[in-house]
Design a protein around this motif. Structure first.
Motif, short mmCIF file in Angstrom:
data_model
loop_
_atom_site.label_atom_id
_atom_site.label_comp_id
_atom_site.label_asym_id
_atom_site.label_seq_id
_atom_site.Cartn_x
_atom_site.Cartn_y
_atom_site.Cartn_z
N SER A 1 0.83 -1.21 0.00
CA SER A 1 0.00 0.00 0.00
C SER A 1 0.86 1.26 0.00
O SER A 1 0.36 2.36 0.26
CB SER A 1 -0.92 0.00 1.23
OG SER A 1 -1.88 -1.01 1.09
N THR B 1 -4.22 -2.79 9.45
CA THR B 1 -2.78 -2.89 9.68
C THR B 1 -2.35 -1.83 10.70
O THR B 1 -2.74 -0.66 10.60
CB THR B 1 -2.03 -2.72 8.34
OG1 THR B 1 -2.61 -3.63 7.41
CG2 THR B 1 -0.55 -3.03 8.49
N GLN C 1 10.11 -6.39 -2.02
CA GLN C 1 8.82 -6.77 -1.43
C GLN C 1 8.04 -7.69 -2.36
O GLN C 1 7.49 -8.72 -1.95
CB GLN C 1 7.98 -5.53 -1.12
CG GLN C 1 6.76 -5.87 -0.30
CD GLN C 1 5.49 -5.24 -0.81
OE1 GLN C 1 5.53 -4.38 -1.69
NE2 GLN C 1 4.37 -5.64 -0.27
N SER D 1 -5.06 1.28 2.96
CA SER D 1 -4.92 -0.03 3.60
C SER D 1 -6.04 -0.92 3.11
O SER D 1 -7.21 -0.62 3.32
CB SER D 1 -4.99 0.12 5.13
OG SER D 1 -4.93 -1.15 5.73
N LYS D 2 -5.66 -2.00 2.42
CA LYS D 2 -6.70 -2.88 1.88
C LYS D 2 -7.48 -3.53 3.01
O LYS D 2 -8.70 -3.53 3.02
CB LYS D 2 -6.07 -3.95 0.98
CG LYS D 2 -7.14 -4.82 0.34
CD LYS D 2 -6.63 -5.71 -0.75
CE LYS D 2 -7.81 -6.43 -1.38
NZ LYS D 2 -7.48 -7.32 -2.43
N SER D 3 -6.76 -4.08 3.99
CA SER D 3 -7.44 -4.75 5.09
C SER D 3 -8.11 -3.72 6.01
O SER D 3 -9.13 -4.00 6.62
CB SER D 3 -6.45 -5.57 5.91
OG SER D 3 -5.48 -4.71 6.49
#
Ligand code: PA5
Length: 376
Positions: A67, A121, A252, A116-118
């Motif tokens: 992200s 975090t 990453q 933030s996808k979730s």
């Protein structure tokens, strides 16, 4: 184009089968994204970017891992011009670093893009709280109009908060994971604010959708085959200091996609000629368990000589060296390069028999950290 100082047979049939598998994968949404981008959303991103540029001296980009790294990589590499400076936060848990970012913004006008996808975090959540407090102290209720949330379309703490408070929202598509999301709103909004020409970036990526299939397969086969021969470390070498964050994104991308089930190649990276005066000795003459992937950006005459010298010297030192030619050092070139590496990485991970799109190891750390914090 890829050049090497070694020979490897490419199993085109196996490569084509793997490509089909990726196409069928429910997390393969990034594969044809550059060609079928939702132009409504694209226009919304550009509009938001213009508004941020008009209103703010700083855009605080809060996010970590997938992200964060992709857009920082391209912004730092291209160093575009914009009246709005990007400040990064939420990519560590260092209080010192957070304080530094808050002080950098100081009394200036700013907006926040929290990514933030979730939506759960910890690193971005903590930084978001700190910057939100500053934003509300400065603008009162109007602060809500300066928050741009890029997150899941339906669920998560960040999604719910954004929906309730009416923040401008952008979506991380369900079928695209963090490290494959550079060319979604995750990367496009901060890049557009920073002054990157996102039309050209997508154009480069769209052209790559077909043109890089063969080289991506070749590169994936080479690294897999080298990995199976005991070359368990890949050193990405760039000769352009401004691409340091592109190296970080590569680390990453490959590390999280491939390093599972005790498989994969450890990705690491250097910037030459700087690192020829630190790691150069090891590269030339140290333990021979590594291979080198030169990212050959178009460069000046002197730097090109360094590239040549490295290729010759390291080949003499017994390193398998491969070089990836980058077509142009601009938005189109980076669009193409991002897509090339995403595809090559997914193919390579499949060759190692692992799922390129999950990251159970990262989840394990997140879980432990939450448990330890709970104890405090
Ligand atoms: O590539 C990934 O999926 C990860 O690096 C994530 O992007 C990272 O862990 C951040 O997750 P999130 O966007 O849910 O906050």
């Amino acid at each position: 184009m890829i050049t090497t100082n070694f020979k490897i047979e490419i199993d085109e049939k196996r490569g084509a089968e793997i490509l089909q598998e990726i196409m069928r994968d429910q997390m393969g949404g990034w594969l044809d994204l550059p060609k079928k981008y939702d132009m409504g959303e694209f226009a919304k991103i550009k509009e938001a970017a213009e508004r941020i540029q008009d209103e703010s001296e700083y855009l605080v980009c809060i996010g970590i891992g997938g992200s964060y790294l992709g857009h920082r990589a391209i912004i730092e590499a291209l160093q575009p011009r914009s009246g709005t400076k990007i400040v990064y936060a939420g990519n560590s848990l260092s209080e010192r670093e957070l304080k530094r970012a808050l002080e950098e913004v100081g009394d200036a006008d700013f907006s926040i893009n929290v990514i933030s996808k979730s939506g759960t975090t910890l690193e971005p959540a903590i930084a978001f709280e700190a910057f939100k407090k500053k934003l509300f102290e400065k603008y009162g209720e109007d602060a809500k109009n300066r928050i741009y949330a890029t997150t899941d379309a339906r669920t998560g703490t960040l999604h719910d908060e954004a929906a309730i408070n009416g923040y401008t929202m952008f979506v991380v598509p369900d079928d695209i994971g963090g490290r494959y999301s550079v060319l979604t709103a995750v990367g496009l909004l901060p890049m557009a604010v920073a002054g990157v020409d996102i039309d050209k970036l997508l154009e480069g990526a769209a052209e790559a959708v077909e043109s890089v299939i063969k080289p991506a397969m070749e590169y994936a086969t080479m690294r897999h085959s080298l990995g199976m021969k005991g070359y368990d470390t890949e050193v990405f070498a760039s000769f352009e200091p401004a691409t340091m964050y592109f190296n970080e994104w590569l680390k990453q991308l490959f590390g999280e996609s491939e390093g599972k089930n005790k498989q994969g190649i450890l990705p690491t990276a250097v910037i030459y000629s700087t690192d020829l005066h630190s790691l150069g000795q090891f590269m030339q003459d140290g333990r021979r368990n590594l291979f080198e992937t030169i990212i050959d950006y178009p460069t000046d005459e002197m730097n090109a000589k360094v590239v040549k010298a490295v290729k010759i010297a390291h080949a003499q030192g017994g390193i398998p060296v491969l070089a990836i030619d980058v077509s142009s050092y601009d938005e189109k070139g980076f669009g193409e390069l991002v897509y090339f590496f995403e595809l090559a990485c997914a193919i390579s991970a499949k060759m190692f028999g692992v799922n390129p799109f999950d990251q159970p190891g990262v989840e394990a750390y997140k879980h432990e950290l939450k448990r330890l914090i709970g104890e405090i």
